[in-house]
Scaffold this motif. Sequence first.
Motif, mmCIF file in Angstrom:
data_model
loop_
_atom_site.group_PDB
_atom_site.id
_atom_site.type_symbol
_atom_site.label_atom_id
_atom_site.label_comp_id
_atom_site.label_asym_id
_atom_site.label_seq_id
_atom_site.Cartn_x
_atom_site.Cartn_y
_atom_site.Cartn_z
ATOM 1 N N ASN A 767 0.822 -1.206 0.000
ATOM 2 C CA ASN A 767 0.000 0.000 0.000
ATOM 3 C C ASN A 767 0.856 1.257 0.000
ATOM 4 O O ASN A 767 0.496 2.268 -0.600
ATOM 5 C CB ASN A 767 -0.933 -0.007 1.219
ATOM 6 N N ILE A 768 1.990 1.215 0.697
ATOM 7 C CA ILE A 768 2.877 2.388 0.723
ATOM 8 C C ILE A 768 3.571 2.560 -0.619
ATOM 9 O O ILE A 768 3.661 3.669 -1.158
ATOM 10 C CB ILE A 768 3.898 2.251 1.878
ATOM 11 N N LEU A 769 4.057 1.458 -1.187
ATOM 12 C CA LEU A 769 4.762 1.554 -2.469
ATOM 13 C C LEU A 769 3.813 1.901 -3.611
ATOM 14 O O LEU A 769 4.196 2.613 -4.542
ATOM 15 C CB LEU A 769 5.467 0.234 -2.765
ATOM 16 N N ASP A 775 12.567 0.199 -2.652
ATOM 17 C CA ASP A 775 13.887 0.742 -2.352
ATOM 18 C C ASP A 775 13.978 0.826 -0.831
ATOM 19 O O ASP A 775 13.300 1.642 -0.192
ATOM 20 C CB ASP A 775 14.047 2.125 -2.990
ATOM 21 N N ALA A 776 14.814 -0.007 -0.243
ATOM 22 C CA ALA A 776 14.861 -0.129 1.215
ATOM 23 C C ALA A 776 15.209 1.201 1.875
ATOM 24 O O ALA A 776 14.592 1.598 2.881
ATOM 25 C CB ALA A 776 15.860 -1.213 1.615
ATOM 26 N N GLU A 780 12.584 3.279 4.296
ATOM 27 C CA GLU A 780 12.809 3.548 5.715
ATOM 28 C C GLU A 780 12.742 5.030 6.009
ATOM 29 O O GLU A 780 12.368 5.444 7.105
ATOM 30 C CB GLU A 780 14.158 2.984 6.147
ATOM 31 N N GLU A 781 13.133 5.853 5.055
ATOM 32 C CA GLU A 781 13.063 7.306 5.274
ATOM 33 C C GLU A 781 11.621 7.771 5.382
ATOM 34 O O GLU A 781 11.297 8.691 6.104
ATOM 35 C CB GLU A 781 13.750 8.041 4.115
#
Length: 781
Positions: A767-769, A775-776, A780-781
């Motif tokens: 859902n976020i992507l 891209d790890a 994380e950012e």
Amino acid sequence: MPRRIHTAGAVCLAAGAYWAFELSCLVWSHDNGRQAHGVWPAVLLAVAIVASVGQGLQILQRSAQDEVKSVRRPPGKVVVVDNRSMTGMAVVGLSVVQATLFAAWWCVAEDRDLRLLVQAQASVFAAVSAIAYLSSYLSSSQRINFVGLFPWPLPLISGIQTLSGAVQMYNAFFTVENSTVPIWGSDASAGANLLTATFTLSASIFLLHGMVQRRAAYFRTNSAESTVLNNQEFQSDRTPLARRTDLVPAQLVDTPEYSMSWLSRLTFSWPSDMLRRGARGQLDACDLYSLDTDDEPVHNWKRYLRHRKPGRSMLVTVMFTFAPELALQSLLAIASSFVHFAGPFFLQRILRTIENQSEGVDMRRAYLDAFGLLAFTLCETMMTSQGLWIGRHVGIRLKGLLVTELSAKTLRRRGGGAWEEPQKDKAGEDEDEDGDMQSSADGKIMNLMTADLNRVTEVISYIDELYSLPLSLVIGIWYMYILLGPSAVIGLVVAVVYVPISKIVFQYTTRLETRFNALGDERVAAITELLQGIKAVKLFGWETQFLGRVGEKRERQLGCLRQLNIAWLLAIGVTLLAPMLVLVVIFSMYTIVFQHQLNAEIAFTSISVFQLVRIVFEFLPGILTWSVGGYVSLKRIGTYLGQPEMQQLEERVRSSNSLGFAGADLAWDAPSDAPTEQSSLLQNPAPSGFTLRGLSVEFPRGGLTVVAGSTGSGKTSLLSALVGEMTLVRGHVLVPVARPDNGELAIHDIAYVAQEAWLRNATIRENILFGEAYDAERYEE
């Protein structure tokens, strides 16, 4: 069309004309009283005429494109299964032997009747036709794409010959006067040996026809690496939001249900490959079969649209849509209702044979009755299973088309109010109330898509029970009346009274089960509370109080358990003893009141029939209640599908490079087919619903526009009007439009983000992507 196809078709039509001539001669001789041949020669001639003419027309209409159709080969390692060569050779060989035997029978027969002549001619015709079709298949350069092998007239001829041979076998060997005639061997006559041999060959040919595949079938190999497919080959078929684990239908093997033989479909042996793979280990996604075109939602939705007419109810439309499947299911259910009582019938005959041992037992008839009991039981099981399978097909197809129709209706439906409730004046409502109403409507739509949809599909799957159960009840009562007379009716009255008592007892048991589980939850909750606060309990010395609470809940649960055990004991007594009580009443009335003698034939046959009738009594009320619930759900779906829709794009939009309104009046409660030039709402100074009047505004391209206003002033309605959820009464809506390749007008270069948040049916990371590559560091950012 090749010359051989013309020749084969002409030969079939000539054979049909010749048999028609024979039939006319038979009718003429019968009318003039010259010779009585019976009904079987006429039946055989009629079947031969239909088979030969049908086969000839089918050959003449067949072209090379019809004979050979491309069979899709799925990706990955697969094996091809095609038994048509071997099975076809077996059919040809046995057909030639059968034709030879019939010719020999005609030569040695003393009484050369017309029936024997027709059977011999049909055997020769079937053998020649089988050779021609097998040669056409073997000479084809594309056997794997060859559809079919033998046309339907050949199995029909072999089936009629098998039926005719069975009748002749019964008349020749199993009647009272012929019970001692040898069937086979050196003691039997030549005619008896030939009759037995031709009947066996006809039955074998008929079964072989049932084993012939319709076309080649693909199956996955057993190797582990065959289940791993190269997903890179199918990336072009994916959308950015497609899950990486999803398989496109092209990767799956076509279902073998429609490629295998009709005998395989009858016995449900076509999915045996997948079942064997599942027995060896866990099935993977690529081990499944792809849906056939007839089971796909879009195909059935198009069928539904052809039968949907204004004023026609949802129930009638669904019945017309699936009329062929439901008609076949009805025929199977009706036939199964009659065959369902074949068990008691043959049991009665076997018991009668055993009771009459002193008068001499005809073992052939006893063996025939035992075989009939087995054969009709298998037949009843197959018909019931096929009826259930057709029902499941109809249920899945109905579910697919209703999901498609409900989804399409949801996209076309005009929003802004609670469904099935009167539209309220939105002028005095705040944004939260609007959201609550829309949430209520969304909840009801979700209930339609889940509970109501499942209820409708389950009912349509077993709709044949609505007429098969009452028919079975009528047959059972009639059978018991023949066996026991008026005493059977008295016993059935007692059984009718027993059914509601049984229902009440089980409902009471269900309530006690629910209460027992609730008390168990309370006791566990009290123990959990004690353990979570054990430190405070020990410090303050509250052990006695908490133990008392837990003990009190435990005592209440034990009391409920005692009541539950008593209820279950009562339920078991009603279930087991009530049928026995009904039988005692029936037999007592039969022997004591009506002064009849009760023997094993009457007793055991009556018990067998009563068990079948009792099952109908138990299931019929539930089926009726279930069907009423399904009908109510179908009406709810029909009511929703009748909700007003958004206006057509051509009626409300004027093509423009800008975004806005030009002299537009819009309303929530106006009919969707309201005129666009003259508004009845404008003539009414107090419209019943919230309206937007005199809108003439253009929003700048590439800029930010802020719409401010008090609660209920129409900010959300303004956006809803742009996307067409409000009805345009007068004026135009200005939006950029375009005509794609399909030629239909569509809004172009506009994205609408609603106030409601939503999530994809995927993981949090997906859902976020939102379709982007992972891209790890950035994630994380």
